[in-house]
Design a protein around this motif. Structure first.
Motif, PDB file in Angstrom:
ATOM      1  N   HIS A  94     -25.999 -16.966  37.898  1.00 59.13           N
ATOM      2  CA  HIS A  94     -26.116 -17.745  36.658  1.00 59.13           C
ATOM      3  C   HIS A  94     -27.522 -18.335  36.535  1.00 59.13           C
ATOM      4  N   ARG A  95     -28.033 -18.934  37.605  1.00 58.72           N
ATOM      5  CA  ARG A  95     -29.363 -19.544  37.559  1.00 58.72           C
ATOM      6  C   ARG A  95     -30.447 -18.483  37.299  1.00 58.72           C
ATOM      7  N   ALA A  96     -30.302 -17.324  37.924  1.00 60.90           N
ATOM      8  CA  ALA A  96     -31.278 -16.249  37.709  1.00 60.90           C
ATOM      9  C   ALA A  96     -31.259 -15.791  36.252  1.00 60.90           C
ATOM     10  N   ARG A  97     -30.073 -15.650  35.689  1.00 58.97           N
ATOM     11  CA  ARG A  97     -29.962 -15.228  34.285  1.00 58.97           C
ATOM     12  C   ARG A  97     -30.527 -16.305  33.353  1.00 58.97           C
ATOM     13  N   ALA A  98     -30.236 -17.563  33.643  1.00 52.93           N
ATOM     14  CA  ALA A  98     -30.751 -18.656  32.812  1.00 52.93           C
ATOM     15  C   ALA A  98     -32.282 -18.689  32.878  1.00 52.93           C
ATOM     16  N   SER A  99     -32.817 -18.468  34.053  1.00 52.61           N
ATOM     17  CA  SER A  99     -34.268 -18.456  34.228  1.00 52.61           C
ATOM     18  C   SER A  99     -34.901 -17.292  33.478  1.00 52.61           C
TER      19      SER A  99
END
Length: 177
Positions: A94-99
């Motif tokens: 999730h964090r990678a996609r948000a970034s």
């Protein structure tokens, strides 16, 4: 009066030379303006093509971000309060996609779309962070449903805004790569 004919010829030659120089300067000026205009059009076309490519990537990344947020949300609902190493992996995704989404969002020219994109990131994070509390009550279910509904509405609005921006770029002559 033998001097009048050569003098007239000299004046005509000098006048012709000056006129030719003036015409050359005007021709060079017109050519320079045409070149500048062509360069400006080419620069604008490259900008539109870059913006279109960014918007297409943003659209794909938005879909992946929404799916990653949903995966974390479903994991939390299934796992409850139990900590699990899988949680770190799904949160990392999730964090990678948000970034990645935020990186692409920074390249977008449209201020309104960037603002909508930030709302989308926040909604996805809220969805991913929504956990079922220990008590499984109607109130708790309603709270989770509100978060899911809000996230879905913001996702729809974001995808529509991205689609509208893509259509504008195409209408202005951008070409997909």
């Amino acid at each position: 009066m033998d001097w009048i004919a050569p003098f007239s010829t000299l004046l005509a030659a000098l006048g012709g030379y000056a006129l030719a120089g003036w015409n050359d300067a005007r021709r060079d000026e017109r050519a320079s303006k045409r070149e500048e205009a062509a360069e400006a059009r080419a620069r604008d076309a490259r900008r539109r093509d870059f913006q279109l490519q960014t918007l297409l990537e943003l659209q794909n990344e938005a879909r992946r971000l929404a799916q990653a947020a949903l995966d974390v949300h479903i994991f939390h609902l299934a796992a409850g309060d139990d900590a699990d190493p899988v949680e770190a992996r799904v949160w990392g995704e999730h964090r990678a996609r948000a970034s990645g989404f935020e990186l692409l969002l920074g390249r977008v020219v449209d201020d309104g779309l960037r603002q909508q994109g930030r709302k989308f990131i926040d909604a996805c994070t809220d969805l991913a962070d929504t956990r079922r509390k220990r008590a499984d009550t109607d109130e708790e279910t309603a709270r989770i449903d509100r978060v899911v509904t809000a996230a879905a509405a913001i996702e729809t609005a974001t995808m529509e805004a991205i689609g509208a921006a893509i259509r504008r770029e195409l209408a202005q002559g951008a070409t997909p790569a």
